[in-house]
Scaffold this active site. Structure first.
Site, PDB file in Angstrom:
ATOM      1  CB  SER A 200      -0.736   4.797  11.102  1.00  0.00           C
ATOM      2  OG  SER A 200      -2.060   5.172  10.243  1.00  0.00           O
TER       3      SER A 200
ATOM      4  CG  ASN B 134      -1.908   1.102   0.248  1.00  0.00           C
ATOM      5  OD1 ASN B 134      -2.114   2.017   0.944  1.00  0.00           O
ATOM      6  ND2 ASN B 134      -1.199   0.225   0.129  1.00  0.00           N
ATOM      7  CB  VAL B 135      -5.851   5.116  -4.033  1.00  0.00           C
ATOM      8  CG1 VAL B 135      -6.730   5.264  -2.830  1.00  0.00           C
ATOM      9  CG2 VAL B 135      -4.967   6.177  -3.585  1.00  0.00           C
TER      10      VAL B 135
ATOM     11  CB  CYS C  25     -24.223  14.626 -16.302  1.00  0.00           C
ATOM     12  SG  CYS C  25     -22.971  14.639 -15.052  1.00  0.00           S
TER      13      CYS C  25
ATOM     14  CG  HIS D 126      -9.443   3.880   1.660  1.00  0.00           C
ATOM     15  ND1 HIS D 126      -8.308   4.437   2.684  1.00  0.00           N
ATOM     16  CD2 HIS D 126     -10.583   3.913   2.556  1.00  0.00           C
ATOM     17  CE1 HIS D 126      -8.829   4.110   3.733  1.00  0.00           C
ATOM     18  NE2 HIS D 126     -10.091   3.821   3.734  1.00  0.00           N
TER      19      HIS D 126
HETATM   20  P1  OAD Z   1      -0.143   6.146   7.311  1.00  0.00           P
HETATM   21  O1  OAD Z   1       0.829   6.963   6.283  1.00  0.00           O
HETATM   22  O2  OAD Z   1      -1.257   6.559   8.114  1.00  0.00           O
HETATM   23  O3  OAD Z   1       0.629   4.964   7.800  1.00  0.00           O
HETATM   24  C1  OAD Z   1       1.771   4.283   7.032  1.00  0.00           C
HETATM   25  C2  OAD Z   1       2.248   3.131   7.928  1.00  0.00           C
HETATM   26  O4  OAD Z   1       3.261   2.216   7.159  1.00  0.00           O
HETATM   27  C3  OAD Z   1       3.019   3.648   9.250  1.00  0.00           C
HETATM   28  O5  OAD Z   1       2.485   2.839  10.486  1.00  0.00           O
HETATM   29  C4  OAD Z   1       4.340   3.375   8.969  1.00  0.00           C
HETATM   30  O6  OAD Z   1       5.084   2.899  10.168  1.00  0.00           O
HETATM   31  C5  OAD Z   1       4.279   2.215   8.135  1.00  0.00           C
HETATM   32  N1  OAD Z   1       5.392   1.973   7.268  1.00  0.00           N
HETATM   33  C6  OAD Z   1       6.447   2.691   6.687  1.00  0.00           C
HETATM   34  N2  OAD Z   1       7.375   2.309   6.053  1.00  0.00           N
HETATM   35  C7  OAD Z   1       6.948   1.072   5.697  1.00  0.00           C
HETATM   36  C8  OAD Z   1       7.677   0.001   5.268  1.00  0.00           C
HETATM   37  N3  OAD Z   1       8.567  -0.068   4.375  1.00  0.00           N
HETATM   38  N4  OAD Z   1       6.982  -1.360   5.238  1.00  0.00           N
HETATM   39  C9  OAD Z   1       5.827  -1.508   6.092  1.00  0.00           C
HETATM   40  N5  OAD Z   1       5.278  -0.433   6.719  1.00  0.00           N
HETATM   41  C10 OAD Z   1       5.898   0.880   6.687  1.00  0.00           C
HETATM   42  O7  OAD Z   1      -0.920   5.303   6.030  1.00  0.00           O
HETATM   43  P2  OAD Z   1      -2.195   4.490   6.179  1.00  0.00           P
HETATM   44  O8  OAD Z   1      -2.534   3.509   7.471  1.00  0.00           O
HETATM   45  O9  OAD Z   1      -2.477   3.629   4.992  1.00  0.00           O
HETATM   46  O10 OAD Z   1      -7.327   7.092   3.511  1.00  0.00           O
HETATM   47  O11 OAD Z   1      -3.405   5.519   6.044  1.00  0.00           O
HETATM   48  C11 OAD Z   1      -4.771   4.973   6.051  1.00  0.00           C
HETATM   49  C12 OAD Z   1      -5.677   5.958   5.399  1.00  0.00           C
HETATM   50  O12 OAD Z   1      -5.359   7.220   6.142  1.00  0.00           O
HETATM   51  C13 OAD Z   1      -5.092   6.101   3.779  1.00  0.00           C
HETATM   52  O13 OAD Z   1      -5.789   5.205   3.301  1.00  0.00           O
HETATM   53  C14 OAD Z   1      -5.867   7.340   3.486  1.00  0.00           C
HETATM   54  C15 OAD Z   1      -5.814   8.243   4.982  1.00  0.00           C
HETATM   55  O14 OAD Z   1      -6.731   8.863   5.207  1.00  0.00           O
HETATM   56  C16 OAD Z   1      -7.781   7.743   2.141  1.00  0.00           C
HETATM   57  O15 OAD Z   1      -7.127   8.219   1.426  1.00  0.00           O
HETATM   58  C17 OAD Z   1      -9.243   7.736   2.085  1.00  0.00           C
END
Ligand code: OAD
Length: 246
Positions: A192, A106-107, A153, A123
């Protein structure tokens, strides 16, 4: 949602005896703070764009103002929310185990605001900025700009986050792999598991003998490789784990 006693009890047991805990979090841990997860962040106004258009160097070069405004709207949203019980539980957990390593995809900076220390933001951070061409760090970037400001720059300023097709910060990645390989328990929360190399960290922990606990309301790409799946929102499950350790 109360966890089944058995699963939660086992997770607490593993954490009680844990020497080195590795934690990987994703956007799900911030959902209960009101931050949309990455893949549903494109709500409303942004619904007609896909992340590849907004979170890539090509997207930024093609339309710097659009990408700038998308990140500005996310930075404003982050400014107006607060960490949730899941973030606070991880900050507490850090003090309850001998060794603790938190790597977040997370950012939004919410782990730091909840009191976690030494957080590895693999990230990057939406609240940090650098110039596109030379990486010069920028401070005091105002909100509500319609176009990216210019660096001294002459290069355009961009958010200091990792975009698609961009390498991750090498040092942070190395630190995270080392911590994952050293861990005897890994906690995977709210991701995810779709984006590599971050998603490979739990597998590295597993290969080195760690037990993997996943906290997520839904099953994910990682679930089948986890030793324990605690189905539920992290804002409820993580505090239950911490309670169990007291
Ligand atoms: P995603 O949006 O891909 O996945 C979010 C996850 O959170 C899913 O598995 C949901 O089921 C789960 N979720 C939803 N509500 C929740 C809750 N209340 N408690 C716990 N989990 C819950 O987000 P990320 O997996 O973080 O990269 O995505 C990974 C990366 O994909 C991000 O960091 C981003 C993107 O490319 C960059 O920005 C570089």
């Amino acid at each position: 949602m109360k966890q089944t006693g058995a699963a939660l009890g086992l997770a607490v047991e593993w954490l009680k005896n844990c020497k080195s805990l590795f934690v990987l979090t994703g956007a799900g841990v911030s959902k209960e703070s009101g931050i949309p997860t990455f893949r549903d962040a494109l709500e409303g106004l942004w619904a007609n764009y896909n992340p590849e258009q907004l979170a890539t160097p090509e997207g930024f070069r093609k339309n710097p103002s659009l990408v700038w405004q998308w990140y500005d709207s996310r930075r404003q949203k982050v400014k107006d929310v607060v960490p949730n019980p899941g973030h606070f539980a991880l900050a507490e957990l850090q003090k309850m185990v001998p060794e603790f390593f938190l790597c977040t995809q997370n950012v939004d900076g919410l782990h730091i605001r909840a009191g976690s220390s030494d957080v590895v933001e693999i990230h990057g951070s939406i609240s940090r900025f650098k110039c596109f061409d030379n990486g010069h760090v920028q401070t005091e970037v105002p909100y509500d700009l319609k176009d990216p400001p210019l660096c001294e720059c002459g290069s355009l300023v961009r958010p200091d986050v990792v975009w698609f097709n961009e390498p991750m910060p090498e040092k942070l990645l190395k630190q995270s792999f080392t911590a994952a390989e050293k861990a005897d328990v890994a906690l995977v929360v709210g991701t995810s598991g779709l984006v590599y190399p971050a998603a490979s960290l739990p597998f590295h922990a597993k290969q080195s003998g760690a037990k993997i606990i996943e906290v997520n309301p839904n099953r994910t790409e990682l679930t089948d490789s986890c030793d324990l799946f605690l189905a539920g929102p992290s804002g409820e499950v993580l505090p239950q784990l911490v309670e169990g350790l007291k």
